[in-house]
Design an enzyme around this catalytic site. Structure first.
Site, PDB file in Angstrom:
ATOM      1  N   ASN A 185      16.219  29.292  43.571  1.00  0.00           N
ATOM      2  CA  ASN A 185      15.543  30.680  43.156  1.00  0.00           C
ATOM      3  C   ASN A 185      16.562  31.878  43.824  1.00  0.00           C
ATOM      4  OD1 ASN A 185      13.911  32.165  42.293  1.00  0.00           O
ATOM      5  ND2 ASN A 185      11.987  31.676  43.579  1.00  0.00           N
ATOM      6  N   HIS A 200      -2.468  26.093  44.426  1.00  0.00           N
ATOM      7  CA  HIS A 200      -2.178  27.139  45.375  1.00  0.00           C
ATOM      8  C   HIS A 200      -3.560  28.347  45.225  1.00  0.00           C
ATOM      9  CE1 HIS A 200       2.266  27.361  46.005  1.00  0.00           C
ATOM     10  NE2 HIS A 200       1.770  26.309  46.250  1.00  0.00           N
ATOM     11  N   ARG A 257      -4.323  24.976  48.588  1.00  0.00           N
ATOM     12  CA  ARG A 257      -3.584  25.635  49.754  1.00  0.00           C
ATOM     13  C   ARG A 257      -4.304  26.790  49.719  1.00  0.00           C
ATOM     14  NH1 ARG A 257       2.781  27.782  49.532  1.00  0.00           N
ATOM     15  NH2 ARG A 257       1.484  29.793  48.532  1.00  0.00           N
ATOM     16  N   TYR A 272       2.980  36.811  52.268  1.00  0.00           N
ATOM     17  CA  TYR A 272       3.726  35.834  51.402  1.00  0.00           C
ATOM     18  C   TYR A 272       2.375  35.110  50.798  1.00  0.00           C
ATOM     19  CZ  TYR A 272       4.422  30.811  50.066  1.00  0.00           C
ATOM     20  OH  TYR A 272       4.469  30.078  49.343  1.00  0.00           O
ATOM     21  N   ASP A 283       0.469  27.426  54.600  1.00  0.00           N
ATOM     22  CA  ASP A 283       2.165  27.662  54.609  1.00  0.00           C
ATOM     23  C   ASP A 283       2.321  28.865  55.493  1.00  0.00           C
ATOM     24  OD1 ASP A 283       4.608  27.522  51.793  1.00  0.00           O
ATOM     25  OD2 ASP A 283       4.769  27.618  54.282  1.00  0.00           O
ATOM     26  N   HIS A 289       5.309  29.616  56.277  1.00  0.00           N
ATOM     27  CA  HIS A 289       6.849  30.097  55.600  1.00  0.00           C
ATOM     28  C   HIS A 289       7.602  30.459  56.943  1.00  0.00           C
ATOM     29  CE1 HIS A 289       8.525  31.544  51.951  1.00  0.00           C
ATOM     30  NE2 HIS A 289       7.916  30.397  51.497  1.00  0.00           N
ATOM     31  N   GLU A 296       2.476  24.411  57.072  1.00  0.00           N
ATOM     32  CA  GLU A 296       3.845  23.914  56.594  1.00  0.00           C
ATOM     33  C   GLU A 296       4.693  24.963  57.021  1.00  0.00           C
ATOM     34  OE1 GLU A 296       3.580  24.241  52.202  1.00  0.00           O
ATOM     35  OE2 GLU A 296       5.607  24.891  51.990  1.00  0.00           O
ATOM     36  N   GLU A 347      11.240  21.845  52.458  1.00  0.00           N
ATOM     37  CA  GLU A 347      11.343  22.249  51.195  1.00  0.00           C
ATOM     38  C   GLU A 347      12.723  22.994  50.938  1.00  0.00           C
ATOM     39  OE1 GLU A 347       8.025  24.928  50.660  1.00  0.00           O
ATOM     40  OE2 GLU A 347       9.302  26.569  50.197  1.00  0.00           O
ATOM     41  N   ARG A 394       9.081  17.605  53.004  1.00  0.00           N
ATOM     42  CA  ARG A 394       8.647  18.235  51.705  1.00  0.00           C
ATOM     43  C   ARG A 394      10.042  18.344  50.788  1.00  0.00           C
ATOM     44  NH1 ARG A 394       5.132  21.077  49.977  1.00  0.00           N
ATOM     45  NH2 ARG A 394       6.048  22.906  49.655  1.00  0.00           N
ATOM     46  N   HIS A 446       7.942  19.629  47.752  1.00  0.00           N
ATOM     47  CA  HIS A 446       7.989  20.907  47.012  1.00  0.00           C
ATOM     48  C   HIS A 446       7.900  20.774  45.735  1.00  0.00           C
ATOM     49  CE1 HIS A 446      10.352  24.963  46.785  1.00  0.00           C
ATOM     50  NE2 HIS A 446       8.959  25.302  46.734  1.00  0.00           N
ATOM     51  N   ASP A 482       9.217  27.785  40.815  1.00  0.00           N
ATOM     52  CA  ASP A 482      10.679  27.795  40.811  1.00  0.00           C
ATOM     53  C   ASP A 482      11.233  26.563  40.533  1.00  0.00           C
ATOM     54  OD1 ASP A 482       9.796  28.864  43.657  1.00  0.00           O
ATOM     55  OD2 ASP A 482      11.595  27.714  43.912  1.00  0.00           O
ATOM     56  N   GLU A 514       3.043  19.003  45.736  1.00  0.00           N
ATOM     57  CA  GLU A 514       2.605  20.563  45.324  1.00  0.00           C
ATOM     58  C   GLU A 514       2.572  20.602  43.929  1.00  0.00           C
ATOM     59  OE1 GLU A 514       5.227  23.264  47.111  1.00  0.00           O
ATOM     60  OE2 GLU A 514       4.033  25.011  46.746  1.00  0.00           O
ATOM     61  N   TRP A 531      11.682  35.107  55.982  1.00  0.00           N
ATOM     62  CA  TRP A 531      10.533  35.495  54.785  1.00  0.00           C
ATOM     63  C   TRP A 531       9.733  34.308  54.384  1.00  0.00           C
ATOM     64  CZ3 TRP A 531      10.363  33.222  49.924  1.00  0.00           C
ATOM     65  CH2 TRP A 531       9.183  34.096  49.187  1.00  0.00           C
TER      66      TRP A 531
HETATM   67  C1  CS2 Z   1       6.633  28.031  48.884  1.00  0.00           C
HETATM   68  C2  CS2 Z   1       7.728  28.244  47.897  1.00  0.00           C
HETATM   69  O1  CS2 Z   1       5.261  26.639  47.525  1.00  0.00           O
HETATM   70  C3  CS2 Z   1       5.894  26.743  48.625  1.00  0.00           C
HETATM   71  O2  CS2 Z   1       5.606  25.911  49.429  1.00  0.00           O
HETATM   72  O3  CS2 Z   1       7.264  27.893  50.230  1.00  0.00           O
HETATM   73  O4  CS2 Z   1       6.836  28.826  46.675  1.00  0.00           O
HETATM   74  C4  CS2 Z   1       8.817  29.076  48.127  1.00  0.00           C
HETATM   75  O5  CS2 Z   1       8.334  30.161  48.587  1.00  0.00           O
HETATM   76  C5  CS2 Z   1       9.708  29.226  46.995  1.00  0.00           C
HETATM   77  O6  CS2 Z   1       9.985  27.896  46.404  1.00  0.00           O
HETATM   78  C6  CS2 Z   1      10.847  30.073  47.201  1.00  0.00           C
HETATM   79  O7  CS2 Z   1      11.409  30.187  45.824  1.00  0.00           O
HETATM   80 MG    MG Z   2       6.366  26.699  51.430  1.00  0.00          MG
END
Ligand code: CS2
Ligand code: MG
Length: 403
Positions: free
Chosen positions: A37, A122, A147, A159, A211, A213, A237, A263, A284, A313, A317, A340, A403
């Site tokens: 991504n 999600h 989640r 996020y 998450d 992040h 996470e 991930e 993950r 993960h 994407d 996920e 991020w």
């Molecule tokens: C996120 C992802 O799903 C998750 O756990 O961390 O959506 C992540 O932000 C994206 O894969 C980034 O491209």
């Molecule tokens: Mg994540």
């Protein structure tokens, strides 16, 4: 079984995907997901310019040899671009092997170790009320694990918050990186309130995941974990950036809240210490960014020795090709934890015809030979690449943050 063609298809049905197509002299075709991504063309070029020419003439049956050839033969080992490219080749070759054998890939991996794969969806909201509505929607769909993410009061962007039009959350949504603002104190004060709200609304009969992040320091992560223990999250996470694996010792000293990481990892070396020191509870790593089925099984086998379970993960994407491959791995390993399942934005289904099914919170890859995804290249051609970037995060003082 000689490889006669290997080509890369970059398309954007709902979002950008990079798909590798490998054909053999027997007319059998396999597909692999090479999507990274925000950096899609780097992998597309790594494959089309450097690896695809070397695939022609190779025996498609020799998957491990191909893996070692492209890993050790690169000299410049590891990294997300290299390992995503190798992953795409690996999955495509497993797809071919399954089709040649007339069996779904999970049968080649030792058969079903479970009846189905528990997945988590999600739920998110700009307010706690919106989060509750989305959480209930996922319960109504049958999810056993959900989640929970909510906008942090006082921060203009957070996020993981899906748009209000019901579309799936897609972070890479702008042709220059969107700049988000972050303030850790506001988040640490809010997160326990969000989890309390979810448990008050929905009780303890559903798994709730969250998450972080990558946004906290290790001691902040320990504080977050301790503050959430009473709400029994399934996991927190990516609580802190994981380049420094030993930093997770600090988190373990302060909380028993389960930790999931991986991930962004692309090899077993990224998580060796986290696993062998039992610093995490779920790994993950994904089939599309950690070297494919061949390498992912190695990571999960190491994790099994130390009581660490899988939690791959599966964001939007990662294309339906890698999601299908993930389900085959999930079906076959002893230490499966959770998968996920974010789903894919329309019109991805016009390009990727999948065989996997969702029933009452569990998924199954299906029994079509190979990984069970038919890739429609003609349809893919209708959706040209549309360069998009992931956001950049800044603290209130303007400095760049994770991020
Ligand atoms: C996120 C992802 O799903 C998750 O756990 O961390 O959506 C992540 O932000 C994206 O894969 C980034 O491209
Ligand atoms: Mg994540």
């Amino acid at each position: 079984m000689k490889i006669t063609d290997a080509r890369v298809v970059v398309s954007s049905p709902g979002r950008n995907y990079v798909t590798l197509v490998i054909e053999t002299e027997d007319g059998i075709t396999g597909v692999g997901d090479a999507t990274l991504n925000g950096r899609e063309l780097a992998v597309a070029s790594y494959l089309s310019e450097h690896l695809c020419p070397l695939l022609i003439g190779r025996d498609a049956r020799r998957i491990e040899d191909a893996w070692q050839y492209f890993y050790k033969g690169a000299y410049w080992r590891r990294g997300p671009v290299t390992m995503t490219a190798i992953a795409a080749i690996d999955v495509a070759l497993w797809d071919i092997k399954g089709k040649a054998a007339g069996m779904p890939v999970y049968e080649l991996l030792g058969g079903a170790a479970r009846e189905g794969v528990m997945v988590y969806g999600h739920a998110s909201g700009t307010t706690l009320e919106d989060l509750s509505a989305d959480f209930q929607r996922h319960l109504d769909l049958g999810y056993k694990a959900i989640r929970a993410q909510a906008a942090v009061p006082g921060l203009d962007k957070t996020y993981g918050i899906a748009p209000v039009d019901g579309k799936l959350y897609e972070p890479a949504s702008s042709n220059v990186p969107q700049e988000d603002t972050w303030e850790t104190t506001a988040y640490l004060d809010f997160a326990p309130k969000m989890m309390a709200h979810v448990r008050e609304q929905f009780g303890y009969g559903v798994h709730v995941l969250h998450d972080v992040h990558h946004r906290l320091t290790p001691i902040e992560a320990g504080r977050l974990g301790a503050s959430l223990e009473q709400y029994r999250p399934f996991w927190i996470e990516d609580p802190t950036p994981a380049e420094d694996q030993s930093a997770f010792r600090l988190i373990r000293q302060h909380t028993t809240t389960p930790v999931a990481v991986g991930e962004v990892f692309n090899s077993i070396w990224d998580c060796q210490q986290l696993i062998t020191e039992r610093l995490i509870d779920y790994i993950r790593t994904s089939v599309s960014h950690a070297g494919g089925i061949t390498h992912l099984r190695r990571i999960f086998s190491l994790a099994d020795l130390y009581g660490v379970r899988s939690g791959s993960h599966g964001a939007g994407d990662l294309s339906p090709v890698s999601f299908a491959a993930a389900l085959h791995v999930d079906m076959s390993i002893p230490n499966f934890g959770i998968q996920e399942h974010m789903g894919h934005r329309d019109p991805a289904g016009e390009v990727f015809k999948t065989s996997y099914t969702f029933t009452d919170g569990y998924m199954h890859p299906g029994d079509a030979p190979g990984i069970g995804v038919e890739f429609d290249e003609d349809a893919a051609a209708r959706f040209p690449f549309d360069a998009k970037y992931l956001p950049v995060n800044r603290r209130l003082d303007g400095s760049v943050h994770d991020w």
